[in-house]
Design a protein around this motif. Structure first.
Motif, PDB file in Angstrom:
ATOM      1  N   THR A 124       0.840  -1.326   0.024  1.00 53.72           N
ATOM      2  CA  THR A 124      -0.218  -0.164   0.152  1.00 53.72           C
ATOM      3  C   THR A 124       0.806   1.428   0.280  1.00 53.72           C
ATOM      4  O   THR A 124       1.980   1.312   0.352  1.00 53.72           O
ATOM      5  CB  THR A 124      -1.142  -0.086   1.159  1.00 53.72           C
ATOM      6  OG1 THR A 124      -1.878  -1.156   1.515  1.00 53.72           O
ATOM      7  CG2 THR A 124      -2.143   1.437   0.913  1.00 53.72           C
ATOM      8  N   ALA A 125       0.495   2.411  -0.819  1.00 52.35           N
ATOM      9  CA  ALA A 125       1.356   3.586  -0.814  1.00 52.35           C
ATOM     10  C   ALA A 125       0.067   4.716  -0.618  1.00 52.35           C
ATOM     11  O   ALA A 125      -1.438   4.561  -0.996  1.00 52.35           O
ATOM     12  CB  ALA A 125       1.385   4.470  -1.966  1.00 52.35           C
ATOM     13  N   THR A 126       0.773   5.571   0.399  1.00 52.10           N
ATOM     14  CA  THR A 126      -0.929   6.440   1.316  1.00 52.10           C
ATOM     15  C   THR A 126       0.472   7.952   0.903  1.00 52.10           C
ATOM     16  O   THR A 126       1.280   8.146   1.221  1.00 52.10           O
ATOM     17  CB  THR A 126      -0.604   6.636   2.787  1.00 52.10           C
ATOM     18  OG1 THR A 126      -0.993   4.400   2.716  1.00 52.10           O
ATOM     19  CG2 THR A 126      -1.562   7.322   2.986  1.00 52.10           C
ATOM     20  N   SER A 156      -5.663   6.794  -0.538  1.00 53.62           N
ATOM     21  CA  SER A 156      -4.058   5.662  -0.435  1.00 53.62           C
ATOM     22  C   SER A 156      -4.526   4.523  -1.627  1.00 53.62           C
ATOM     23  O   SER A 156      -5.842   3.711  -2.708  1.00 53.62           O
ATOM     24  CB  SER A 156      -4.629   5.124   0.416  1.00 53.62           C
ATOM     25  OG  SER A 156      -5.624   3.974   0.554  1.00 53.62           O
ATOM     26  N   GLY A 157      -3.244   3.542  -2.440  1.00 55.76           N
ATOM     27  CA  GLY A 157      -4.020   2.633  -2.921  1.00 55.76           C
ATOM     28  C   GLY A 157      -3.207   1.345  -2.556  1.00 55.76           C
ATOM     29  O   GLY A 157      -2.012   1.546  -1.714  1.00 55.76           O
ATOM     30  N   SER A 158      -3.271   0.150  -3.424  1.00 52.30           N
ATOM     31  CA  SER A 158      -2.469  -0.739  -2.882  1.00 52.30           C
ATOM     32  C   SER A 158      -2.211  -1.766  -4.529  1.00 52.30           C
ATOM     33  O   SER A 158      -3.033  -2.055  -5.073  1.00 52.30           O
ATOM     34  CB  SER A 158      -3.185  -1.621  -2.070  1.00 52.30           C
ATOM     35  OG  SER A 158      -4.531  -1.971  -2.541  1.00 52.30           O
ATOM     36  N   ALA A 159      -1.584  -2.880  -4.747  1.00 51.54           N
ATOM     37  CA  ALA A 159      -1.421  -4.126  -5.097  1.00 51.54           C
ATOM     38  C   ALA A 159      -0.867  -5.020  -4.711  1.00 51.54           C
ATOM     39  O   ALA A 159      -0.681  -4.967  -3.492  1.00 51.54           O
ATOM     40  CB  ALA A 159       0.010  -3.262  -6.247  1.00 51.54           C
ATOM     41  N   THR A 160      -1.138  -6.340  -4.895  1.00 55.19           N
ATOM     42  CA  THR A 160      -0.351  -7.381  -5.012  1.00 55.19           C
ATOM     43  C   THR A 160       0.795  -8.136  -5.123  1.00 55.19           C
ATOM     44  O   THR A 160       1.195  -7.830  -5.783  1.00 55.19           O
ATOM     45  CB  THR A 160      -1.988  -8.484  -4.565  1.00 55.19           C
ATOM     46  OG1 THR A 160      -3.219  -7.877  -4.366  1.00 55.19           O
ATOM     47  CG2 THR A 160      -1.602  -9.478  -4.982  1.00 55.19           C
ATOM     48  N   LEU A 161       1.888  -8.550  -4.085  1.00 55.67           N
ATOM     49  CA  LEU A 161       3.027  -9.378  -4.121  1.00 55.67           C
ATOM     50  C   LEU A 161       2.745 -10.502  -4.501  1.00 55.67           C
ATOM     51  O   LEU A 161       2.175 -10.852  -2.563  1.00 55.67           O
ATOM     52  CB  LEU A 161       3.774  -8.626  -3.901  1.00 55.67           C
ATOM     53  CG  LEU A 161       5.081  -9.429  -3.808  1.00 55.67           C
ATOM     54  CD1 LEU A 161       5.524  -8.975  -4.809  1.00 55.67           C
ATOM     55  CD2 LEU A 161       6.563  -8.857  -3.000  1.00 55.67           C
ATOM     56  N   GLN A 162       3.085 -11.282  -5.184  1.00 49.32           N
ATOM     57  CA  GLN A 162       2.831 -13.415  -4.992  1.00 49.32           C
ATOM     58  C   GLN A 162       3.969 -13.865  -4.550  1.00 49.32           C
ATOM     59  O   GLN A 162       4.472 -13.818  -5.385  1.00 49.32           O
ATOM     60  CB  GLN A 162       1.777 -13.676  -5.852  1.00 49.32           C
ATOM     61  CG  GLN A 162       0.685 -12.877  -6.317  1.00 49.32           C
ATOM     62  CD  GLN A 162      -0.214 -13.411  -7.300  1.00 49.32           C
ATOM     63  OE1 GLN A 162       0.169 -14.435  -8.366  1.00 49.32           O
ATOM     64  NE2 GLN A 162      -1.264 -13.195  -7.599  1.00 49.32           N
ATOM     65  N   VAL A 163       4.056 -14.203  -3.809  1.00 50.31           N
ATOM     66  CA  VAL A 163       5.067 -14.342  -2.886  1.00 50.31           C
ATOM     67  C   VAL A 163       4.943 -15.926  -3.209  1.00 50.31           C
ATOM     68  O   VAL A 163       4.446 -16.738  -2.463  1.00 50.31           O
ATOM     69  CB  VAL A 163       6.341 -14.375  -1.369  1.00 50.31           C
ATOM     70  CG1 VAL A 163       6.900 -14.929  -1.006  1.00 50.31           C
ATOM     71  CG2 VAL A 163       5.873 -12.619  -1.582  1.00 50.31           C
TER      72      VAL A 163
END
Length: 243
Positions: free
Chosen positions: A158-160, A165-172
Protein backbone atom coordinates in the motif's frame (compact mmCIF):
# COMPACT_ATOMS: atom_id res chain seq x y z
CA UNK A 1 1.35 14.90 -1.36
CA UNK A 2 2.33 17.05 -4.31
CA UNK A 3 -0.39 19.42 -5.44
CA UNK A 4 -0.42 21.05 -8.82
CA UNK A 5 -1.33 24.74 -8.98
CA UNK A 6 -2.13 26.00 -12.46
CA UNK A 7 -1.92 29.65 -13.39
CA UNK A 8 -3.30 30.73 -16.75
CA UNK A 9 -1.69 34.05 -17.73
CA UNK A 10 -3.38 36.09 -20.43
CA UNK A 11 -1.26 38.93 -21.84
CA UNK A 12 -3.09 41.67 -23.69
CA UNK A 13 -1.10 44.09 -25.83
CA UNK A 14 -2.80 47.37 -26.47
CA UNK A 15 -1.44 49.28 -29.44
CA UNK A 16 -2.33 52.92 -29.67
CA UNK A 17 -2.79 54.23 -33.16
CA UNK A 18 -0.26 56.92 -33.90
CA UNK A 19 -0.91 59.74 -36.27
CA UNK A 20 0.81 62.99 -37.17
CA UNK A 21 -0.82 65.96 -38.87
CA UNK A 22 1.59 67.83 -41.01
CA UNK A 23 0.94 71.05 -42.93
CA UNK A 24 2.31 71.72 -46.33
CA UNK A 25 5.64 73.50 -46.61
CA UNK A 26 4.15 76.74 -47.80
CA UNK A 27 1.81 77.02 -44.80
CA UNK A 28 4.65 76.43 -42.38
CA UNK A 29 7.00 78.87 -43.98
CA UNK A 30 4.25 81.44 -44.20
CA UNK A 31 3.68 81.49 -40.45
CA UNK A 32 0.11 80.17 -40.60
CA UNK A 33 -1.51 80.75 -37.21
CA UNK A 34 -4.47 78.41 -37.62
CA UNK A 35 -4.61 74.64 -37.63
CA UNK A 36 -2.59 72.94 -40.27
CA UNK A 37 -4.45 71.36 -43.15
CA UNK A 38 -4.34 67.58 -43.33
CA UNK A 39 -1.66 66.55 -45.81
CA UNK A 40 -2.53 64.68 -48.92
CA UNK A 41 -0.84 61.40 -49.71
CA UNK A 42 2.78 61.94 -50.60
CA UNK A 43 2.95 65.53 -49.20
CA UNK A 44 5.21 64.60 -46.29
CA UNK A 45 8.78 65.64 -47.04
CA UNK A 46 11.86 65.48 -44.93
CA UNK A 47 10.85 68.55 -42.94
CA UNK A 48 7.43 67.17 -42.06
CA UNK A 49 8.96 63.80 -41.12
CA UNK A 50 11.18 65.63 -38.68
CA UNK A 51 8.20 67.40 -37.16
CA UNK A 52 6.44 64.08 -36.83
CA UNK A 53 9.35 62.68 -34.85
CA UNK A 54 9.20 65.70 -32.57
CA UNK A 55 5.62 64.79 -31.78
CA UNK A 56 7.02 63.48 -28.53
CA UNK A 57 6.01 60.73 -26.17
CA UNK A 58 3.38 59.32 -28.46
CA UNK A 59 5.93 58.40 -31.07
CA UNK A 60 8.32 57.02 -28.49
CA UNK A 61 5.56 54.87 -26.95
CA UNK A 62 4.74 53.63 -30.39
CA UNK A 63 8.34 52.63 -30.95
CA UNK A 64 8.40 50.70 -27.71
CA UNK A 65 5.11 49.01 -28.54
CA UNK A 66 6.55 47.75 -31.79
CA UNK A 67 7.89 44.42 -30.49
CA UNK A 68 4.61 43.84 -28.69
CA UNK A 69 2.71 44.41 -31.87
CA UNK A 70 4.87 41.94 -33.73
CA UNK A 71 4.48 39.33 -30.97
CA UNK A 72 0.71 39.75 -31.04
CA UNK A 73 0.64 39.34 -34.77
CA UNK A 74 2.51 36.04 -34.53
CA UNK A 75 0.38 34.60 -31.72
CA UNK A 76 -1.93 31.80 -32.81
CA UNK A 77 -4.92 30.29 -31.02
CA UNK A 78 -6.92 31.57 -28.05
CA UNK A 79 -5.06 33.47 -25.37
CA UNK A 80 -6.72 31.53 -22.54
CA UNK A 81 -5.50 28.05 -23.66
CA UNK A 82 -4.22 25.92 -20.73
CA UNK A 83 -0.46 25.57 -20.35
CA UNK A 84 1.25 22.52 -21.81
CA UNK A 85 2.04 21.26 -18.31
CA UNK A 86 -1.62 20.85 -17.35
CA UNK A 87 -1.88 17.37 -15.79
CA UNK A 88 -5.63 16.99 -15.66
CA UNK A 89 -6.85 18.83 -12.58
CA UNK A 90 -7.25 17.82 -8.97
CA UNK A 91 -5.71 14.64 -7.56
CA UNK A 92 -8.50 12.18 -6.77
CA UNK A 93 -6.61 8.99 -5.98
CA UNK A 94 -3.37 7.04 -5.72
CA UNK A 95 -2.52 3.97 -7.80
CA UNK A 96 0.28 1.45 -7.25
CA UNK A 97 2.03 -0.21 -10.18
CA UNK A 98 2.39 -2.98 -11.08
CA UNK A 99 -1.04 -3.94 -9.79
CA UNK A 100 0.08 -7.56 -9.36
CA UNK A 101 3.60 -8.97 -9.22
CA UNK A 102 5.30 -12.25 -8.32
CA UNK A 103 8.59 -12.76 -6.52
CA UNK A 104 10.25 -15.74 -4.90
CA UNK A 105 10.96 -15.59 -1.19
CA UNK A 106 14.06 -13.49 -0.71
CA UNK A 107 13.69 -11.70 -4.04
CA UNK A 108 12.61 -8.09 -4.50
CA UNK A 109 10.00 -6.25 -6.55
CA UNK A 110 9.92 -2.49 -7.19
CA UNK A 111 6.55 -0.74 -6.87
CA UNK A 112 5.77 2.85 -7.87
CA UNK A 113 2.99 5.20 -6.77
CA UNK A 114 1.03 7.39 -9.21
CA UNK A 115 -1.39 10.25 -8.64
CA UNK A 116 -4.71 9.85 -10.46
CA UNK A 117 -6.23 13.15 -11.65
CA UNK A 118 -9.85 14.11 -12.21
CA UNK A 119 -9.61 13.53 -15.96
CA UNK A 120 -8.19 10.03 -15.49
CA UNK A 121 -4.59 10.93 -16.30
CA UNK A 122 -1.76 9.85 -14.00
CA UNK A 123 1.52 11.40 -12.91
CA UNK A 124 4.32 9.91 -10.76
CA UNK A 125 4.01 10.50 -7.02
CA UNK A 126 7.63 11.11 -6.13
CA UNK A 127 7.32 12.84 -2.74
CA UNK A 128 5.15 12.57 0.35
CA UNK A 129 4.41 8.86 -0.13
CA UNK A 130 4.52 6.28 2.67
CA UNK A 131 4.63 2.53 2.03
CA UNK A 132 3.40 -0.47 4.01
CA UNK A 133 3.07 -4.24 3.48
CA UNK A 134 0.63 -6.65 5.05
CA UNK A 135 1.13 -9.23 6.39
CA UNK A 136 4.76 -8.43 7.16
CA UNK A 137 5.51 -12.14 7.52
CA UNK A 138 4.84 -12.56 3.79
CA UNK A 139 6.52 -9.40 2.49
CA UNK A 140 8.09 -6.15 3.61
CA UNK A 141 8.54 -2.85 1.74
CA UNK A 142 10.97 0.02 2.24
CA UNK A 143 10.45 3.79 1.98
CA UNK A 144 11.20 3.72 -1.75
CA UNK A 145 8.56 1.09 -2.59
CA UNK A 146 10.99 -1.83 -2.91
CA UNK A 147 9.22 -4.94 -1.61
CA UNK A 148 10.93 -8.16 -0.50
CA UNK A 149 9.25 -11.55 -0.36
CA UNK A 150 9.63 -13.29 2.97
CA UNK A 151 7.47 -16.39 2.82
CA UNK A 152 5.05 -18.09 0.49
CA UNK A 153 1.70 -16.30 0.21
CA UNK A 154 0.04 -13.06 -0.93
CA UNK A 155 0.86 -9.65 0.53
CA UNK A 156 -0.80 -6.27 0.00
CA UNK A 157 1.56 -3.40 -0.80
CA UNK A 158 0.00 0.00 0.00
CA UNK A 159 1.09 3.55 -0.88
CA UNK A 160 -0.46 6.48 1.02
CA UNK A 161 -0.20 10.20 0.25
CA UNK A 162 -2.26 13.06 1.65
CA UNK A 163 -5.02 10.84 2.96
CA UNK A 164 -5.34 8.97 -0.33
CA UNK A 165 -4.08 5.42 -0.79
CA UNK A 166 -3.76 2.70 -3.37
CA UNK A 167 -2.57 -0.88 -3.20
CA UNK A 168 -1.13 -3.74 -5.22
CA UNK A 169 -0.63 -7.47 -4.63
CA UNK A 170 2.70 -9.27 -4.32
CA UNK A 171 2.48 -13.02 -4.75
CA UNK A 172 5.43 -14.64 -3.00
CA UNK A 173 6.46 -18.08 -4.21
CA UNK A 174 8.86 -20.61 -2.70
CA UNK A 175 12.51 -19.64 -2.56
CA UNK A 176 14.52 -20.58 -5.63
CA UNK A 177 17.96 -22.11 -5.91
CA UNK A 178 20.46 -19.35 -6.66
CA UNK A 179 23.87 -20.93 -6.15
CA UNK A 180 25.77 -24.04 -7.18
CA UNK A 181 25.20 -27.40 -5.53
CA UNK A 182 27.53 -29.13 -3.13
CA UNK A 183 27.50 -32.88 -2.42
CA UNK A 184 28.15 -34.60 0.88
CA UNK A 185 30.11 -36.58 1.66
CA UNK A 186 32.69 -34.94 -0.57
CA UNK A 187 34.88 -38.09 -0.64
CA UNK A 188 33.86 -41.55 0.45
CA UNK A 189 35.40 -45.02 0.38
CA UNK A 190 33.25 -48.11 0.33
CA UNK A 191 33.86 -51.80 -0.17
CA UNK A 192 32.54 -53.78 -3.06
CA UNK A 193 28.93 -54.62 -2.27
CA UNK A 194 28.56 -51.79 0.29
CA UNK A 195 26.57 -48.57 -0.18
CA UNK A 196 26.83 -44.86 0.59
CA UNK A 197 24.05 -42.25 0.63
CA UNK A 198 24.81 -38.89 -0.94
CA UNK A 199 23.00 -35.62 -0.21
CA UNK A 200 23.03 -32.37 -2.22
CA UNK A 201 22.82 -28.85 -0.71
CA UNK A 202 22.26 -25.46 -2.30
CA UNK A 203 21.86 -21.75 -1.52
CA UNK A 204 18.34 -20.33 -1.98
CA UNK A 205 16.98 -16.88 -2.72
CA UNK A 206 15.83 -16.40 0.87
CA UNK A 207 19.41 -16.72 2.09
CA UNK A 208 18.98 -20.23 3.50
CA UNK A 209 21.22 -23.15 2.57
CA UNK A 210 19.16 -26.30 2.49
CA UNK A 211 19.04 -29.81 1.10
CA UNK A 212 18.06 -30.08 -2.55
CA UNK A 213 15.72 -32.97 -3.27
CA UNK A 214 14.46 -32.41 -6.80
CA UNK A 215 17.65 -33.50 -8.55
CA UNK A 216 18.81 -36.52 -10.52
CA UNK A 217 21.88 -38.55 -9.53
CA UNK A 218 24.26 -40.21 -12.02
CA UNK A 219 27.51 -42.17 -11.86
CA UNK A 220 30.43 -41.59 -14.20
CA UNK A 221 31.19 -45.35 -14.32
CA UNK A 222 28.43 -47.78 -13.44
CA UNK A 223 30.92 -50.69 -13.61
CA UNK A 224 32.67 -49.29 -10.54
CA UNK A 225 29.69 -47.86 -8.67
CA UNK A 226 26.01 -47.35 -9.35
CA UNK A 227 23.76 -44.73 -7.81
CA UNK A 228 19.98 -44.50 -7.54
CA UNK A 229 18.92 -41.45 -9.60
CA UNK A 230 16.29 -40.42 -7.03
CA UNK A 231 17.59 -41.41 -3.59
CA UNK A 232 21.30 -40.80 -4.15
CA UNK A 233 22.27 -44.22 -2.69
CA UNK A 234 25.49 -45.46 -4.31
CA UNK A 235 26.62 -49.11 -4.42
CA UNK A 236 30.19 -50.38 -4.88
CA UNK A 237 30.50 -52.76 -7.87
CA UNK A 238 34.25 -53.14 -8.43
CA UNK A 239 37.53 -51.58 -7.31
CA UNK A 240 38.16 -48.11 -8.78
CA UNK A 241 37.27 -44.43 -8.50
CA UNK A 242 34.07 -42.95 -9.72
CA UNK A 243 32.43 -39.52 -9.70
Amino acid sequence: MRHGCWLNICVAVFVAGLGAACGDSSAVSGGHDGPLDSPSAGDAGPAEAGAGVEAGAGVEAGAEAGPGVEAGAQEDGPRDAPPATDTGGAIVGVAVMPATATAAAGQTQQFTAWYTHADGSQTPASIGVSWSASPAAIATVDAAGLATGRATGDATITATSGGLSGSATLQVTAATLTGSLSVAPLDATINQGDSETYVAYGDYSDGVRRQVTNITWTSSNALVATIDPVTGIAGGQAPGTVT
